[in-house]
Design an enzyme around this catalytic site. Structure first.
Site, mmCIF file in Angstrom:
data_model
loop_
_atom_site.group_PDB
_atom_site.id
_atom_site.type_symbol
_atom_site.label_atom_id
_atom_site.label_comp_id
_atom_site.label_asym_id
_atom_site.label_seq_id
_atom_site.Cartn_x
_atom_site.Cartn_y
_atom_site.Cartn_z
ATOM 1 N N GLU A 175 -1.391 7.891 8.106
ATOM 2 C CA GLU A 175 -1.942 8.807 7.379
ATOM 3 C C GLU A 175 -2.921 9.564 7.982
ATOM 4 O O GLU A 175 -3.359 9.350 9.060
ATOM 5 C CB GLU A 175 -2.948 8.167 6.340
ATOM 6 C CG GLU A 175 -2.220 7.829 5.052
ATOM 7 C CD GLU A 175 -3.290 6.990 3.981
ATOM 8 O OE1 GLU A 175 -3.086 6.624 3.084
ATOM 9 O OE2 GLU A 175 -4.608 6.839 4.526
ATOM 10 N N LYS A 235 0.816 -1.268 0.104
ATOM 11 C CA LYS A 235 0.127 -0.117 -0.056
ATOM 12 C C LYS A 235 1.088 1.352 -0.019
ATOM 13 O O LYS A 235 0.430 2.407 -0.499
ATOM 14 C CB LYS A 235 -1.069 -0.163 1.270
ATOM 15 C CG LYS A 235 -1.866 -1.100 1.365
ATOM 16 C CD LYS A 235 -2.750 -1.083 0.056
ATOM 17 C CE LYS A 235 -3.273 -2.830 -0.080
ATOM 18 N NZ LYS A 235 -4.080 -3.154 -1.338
ATOM 19 N N ARG A 261 -8.018 -6.638 -9.548
ATOM 20 C CA ARG A 261 -8.867 -7.937 -9.642
ATOM 21 C C ARG A 261 -10.079 -7.315 -10.133
ATOM 22 O O ARG A 261 -10.430 -6.213 -10.377
ATOM 23 C CB ARG A 261 -9.137 -8.687 -8.439
ATOM 24 C CG ARG A 261 -9.703 -7.825 -7.342
ATOM 25 C CD ARG A 261 -10.080 -8.368 -6.267
ATOM 26 N NE ARG A 261 -10.953 -7.661 -5.414
ATOM 27 C CZ ARG A 261 -10.815 -6.760 -4.651
ATOM 28 N NH1 ARG A 261 -9.383 -6.495 -4.456
ATOM 29 N NH2 ARG A 261 -11.535 -5.920 -3.742
#
Ligand code: MV4
Length: 483
Positions: free
Chosen positions: A201, A117, A293
């Site tokens: 974050e 990530k 995906r």
């Protein structure tokens, strides 16, 4: 063109069936697999061939070696991973390549990149997407993480670097809570993803969760299929998805399309993919992650675009050029997907298993059911609780909600508890109808929905009991009715 003659589906349930349907339309042979717990699976019968993988029912769909050797033995030239299971395993994609099988998905490097990530944020920032302020890479050291949190200012959010689905995620409101929640997040990340790496974050308050569907071939043709609004979630599980978003400004929408297509082009990404964004209360855009995906909610996009995402995904893997340009697409109307889960909404959403005694699915124009459930099928507790997806489409938002209300009222499942009553409450809720929901929507509403939900279940049961009694009377009296 037509490189793939026979394709193995490394998945189960409705998505296995969805891929088999695409194969049939493309003239591709389909090979299914099934675990010991899935002997009643409808995809086993609908595929041209099916092979068991014995042992642990979850492991069966994760066993890279067995799946690849089965594919080779059955004479397949490709594997489609569906969603979940091996769909985002770079190792699996690479193993397919090495075995001379086409992996229907992106290249392994891209799967690996977006699985990390922080690397994904860095890569997307480089190709022009706005990212949320935070640590540039995973932080192992708690003191360093706390310093970063102080720098960006509270509230912050701690996320697993190799995770997803909200696992290992912690919101930290004040400095005093940081250390405990950091340790918590690391432990959970270790437990679920085998890697304790986390990153920090700035926390975006009350965002909308908007994702852009991308289709890209290996020749640099990139097309977007507009956005889905996935703000309606419970415990990071999406419950309702909508395409397009009913209340997104035209300016934000255009910006999302433009920057997403450009980023994907610059990365040289191939296959279908979804770019997830958070939109804050001031309409600021933040990239959060990229899914490599096909997603559970892809049908809503199919309904508004007329594009068969699975068929195009297979063709892209064969090396075909995209069949359409952006300008050639015609989007129409609104689609809403309701995930029908076997769970008891009155008992904390506890999974419900057992034999499906009745399954009366709605129909009519603009109503689509993607499901592998049928009457007599036994839902086992081995897998996730999703038993069907109800997708409705209509020309405008209000008509789509009206259709959803009608379709949900028609839907009748007996034998297991489902979350249909929750969906029925949502489509009657003013805030939903007005389209102004954010990610906090469902948690806020759940308490208020409770009474209404129970009433609708009881009413339905009372009516069915009445009708059953009338039918019994007719049967026992052996009365003949002339129509
Ligand atoms: C966030 C966020 C706010 N700020 N990141 C949730 C799942 C994962 N894909 C990303 N998620 C979020 N990331 C920052 N910096 C809000 C979410 C979020 C969320 C958070 C708490 C409760 C429900 C949520 C539903 C959707 C997204």
């Amino acid at each position: 063109m037509g490189q793939i003659k026979k394709l193995l589906i490394a998945n189960r349930g409705e998505i296995a069936l969805r891929i088999i349907r695409a194969c049939k339309e493309l003239g591709i042979g389909s090979v299914a697999i099934f675990s010991e717990a899935d002997l009643e699976g409808i995809w086993i019968r609908k595929a041209d061939e099916a092979y068991p993988i014995l042992g642990n029912p979850i492991q069966a769909y994760l066993d890279i070696e067995k799946i690849i050797s089965l594919a080779k033995k059955a004479g397949c030239d490709a594997i489609h991973p569906g969603y979940g299971f091996l769909s985002e395993s770079a190792e699996f994609a690479r193993a397919c390549e090495e075995a001379g099988l086409i992996f229907v998905g992106p290249r392994p490097e891209h799967i690996a990149l977006f699985g990390d990530k922080t690397a994904s944020k860095e890569a997307m920032k480089k190709v022009g997407l706005p990212v949320i302020e935070g640590s540039e890479s995973a932080v192992r050291d708690r003191d360093e993480a706390r310093r970063i949190a102080e720098e960006i200012g509270y509230p912050v959010i701690i996320k697993a670097a190799f995770g997803g689905g909200g696992r290992g995620m912690r919101i930290v409101e004040k400095p005093g809570e940081f250390d405990a929640l950091f340790d918590n997040a690391v432990k959970e990340a270790e437990k679920f993803f085998g890697k304790g790496d986390v990153f920090v974050e700035k926390y975006v308050k009350n965002p909308r969760h908007i994702e852009i569907q991308i289709v890209a071939d290996r020749y640099g043709n990139v097309v977007h299929l507009r956005e889905r609004d996935c703000s309606i979630q419970r415990r990071h599980q999406k419950v309702i998805e909508i395409a397009p978003s009913p209340r997104l400004s035209e300016a934000v929408r255009r910006e999302l399309y433009r920057m997403s297509a450009k980023a994907i082009f610059r990365l040289g990404y191939e296959s279908v993919g979804t770019i997830e964004f958070l939109i804050d209360e001031e309409d600021r855009i933040y990239f959060i992650e990229m899914n490599t995906r096909v997603q559970v909610e892809h049908p809503v996009t199919e309904m508004i675009s007329g594009i068969d995402i699975i068929k195009r995904m297979i063709e892209i893997a064969e090396g075909d050029k995209l069949r359409f340009l952006q300008e050639e697409l015609n989007f129409r109307g609104y689609a809403i997907e309701f995930r029908i889960n076997a769970e008891d909404v009155t008992k904390g959403f506890f999974p419900s298993s057992g034999k499906v005694q009745r399954f009366i699915a709605p129909g009519g124009p603009g109503v689509r059911i993607d499901s592998s459930v049928y009457e007599g099928y036994t839902i086992t507790p081995n897998y996730d609780s999703m038993v069907a997806k109800l997708i409705v489409w209509d020309l405008d938002w209000n008509s789509a909600v009206d259709k959803a209300r009608r379709a949900l009222d028609e839907f009748y499942v007996e034998g297991v508890k489902t979350n249909i009553p929750l969906h029925r409450a949502v489509v009657r809720d003013r805030d939903f109808i007005e389209g102004g929901f954010t990610t906090g929507y469902l948690d806020e509403k759940l308490e208020h929905f409770d009474l209404e939900m129970n009433r609708s279940i009881e009413e339905e049961e009372r009516r069915i009991e009445e009708i059953t009694q009338v039918i019994e009377k007719i049967r026992s009296a052996n009365v003949r009715y002339r129509l």
